[in-house]
Design an enzyme around this catalytic site. Structure first.
Site, PDB file in Angstrom:
ATOM      1  N   HIS A  22       0.840  -1.198   0.000  1.00  0.00           N
ATOM      2  CA  HIS A  22       0.000   0.000   0.000  1.00  0.00           C
ATOM      3  C   HIS A  22       0.876   1.250   0.000  1.00  0.00           C
ATOM      4  O   HIS A  22       1.779   1.378   0.811  1.00  0.00           O
ATOM      5  CB  HIS A  22      -0.907  -0.019   1.233  1.00  0.00           C
ATOM      6  N   ASP A  64      -4.732   3.885  -4.668  1.00  0.00           N
ATOM      7  CA  ASP A  64      -4.795   4.283  -3.268  1.00  0.00           C
ATOM      8  C   ASP A  64      -5.951   5.263  -3.035  1.00  0.00           C
ATOM      9  O   ASP A  64      -5.964   6.357  -3.600  1.00  0.00           O
ATOM     10  CB  ASP A  64      -3.466   4.930  -2.871  1.00  0.00           C
ATOM     11  N   TYR A 114      10.705  12.794 -12.811  1.00  0.00           N
ATOM     12  CA  TYR A 114      11.936  11.991 -12.821  1.00  0.00           C
ATOM     13  C   TYR A 114      12.390  11.662 -11.400  1.00  0.00           C
ATOM     14  O   TYR A 114      12.788  10.531 -11.103  1.00  0.00           O
ATOM     15  CB  TYR A 114      13.060  12.733 -13.549  1.00  0.00           C
ATOM     16  N   TYR A 132       4.618  12.566 -23.648  1.00  0.00           N
ATOM     17  CA  TYR A 132       3.953  12.831 -22.371  1.00  0.00           C
ATOM     18  C   TYR A 132       2.994  11.703 -22.000  1.00  0.00           C
ATOM     19  O   TYR A 132       1.915  11.927 -21.474  1.00  0.00           O
ATOM     20  CB  TYR A 132       3.228  14.179 -22.391  1.00  0.00           C
TER      21      TYR A 132
END
Length: 143
Positions: A22, A64, A114, A132
């Protein structure tokens, strides 16, 4: 062989997704992303599109529910704003909505992306050619 596992999910990727806990993050990277530079674990998926991989991963991985965003795109660089329209983002949003009602899409800048990729659990290096087309997914709890 297993039932209901998308055929493009390799044993290595299946193991990686199962190992994640998680809050761990995984990057689905386009073909131009420097995966070997930023990924501590890199899973090659050359020849597979980002959308196909996203569909397969989200069929196995919940997002999540405690994080906003839990689905993070690489924001356009200022020099590309108004010149590039990443149509793939619409495809990604539709795939995410199909699999998870708790999807919360956000964006972060290229260099922040990054840096975040460095701490991600893994990077899936796809053959996606759209620009992208990089995503970070934050894993949720299996209920």
């Amino acid at each position: 062989m297993l039932k209901n596992i998308p055929k493009i999910v390799s044993p290595e990727l299946l193991k990686t997704l199962a190992e994640m806990g998680h809050g761990d993050e995984i990057v689905i990277a386009d073909g131009n992303f420097p995966a070997e530079t930023f990924g501590k674990r890199v899973i090659r998926a050359d020849g597979i599109s980002g959308a196909t991989m996203l569909d397969a991963v989200l069929s196995l991985l919940p997002l999540d529910t405690y994080s906003d965003p839990n689905f993070i795109l690489m924001k356009l660089m200022e020099c590309d704003e108004g010149k590039i329209e990443p149509i793939i983002w619409c495809d990604y949003a539709a795939i995410a909505a199909k699999h998870d009602k708790n999807v919360r899409i956000g964006q972060i800048g290229r260099f922040e992306f990054y840096e975040r990729a460095k701490s991600a659990y893994a990077v899936i290096a796809t053959g996606e050619e759209a620009v992208y087309a990089n995503i970070i997914l934050k894993k949720g709890v299996i209920k």
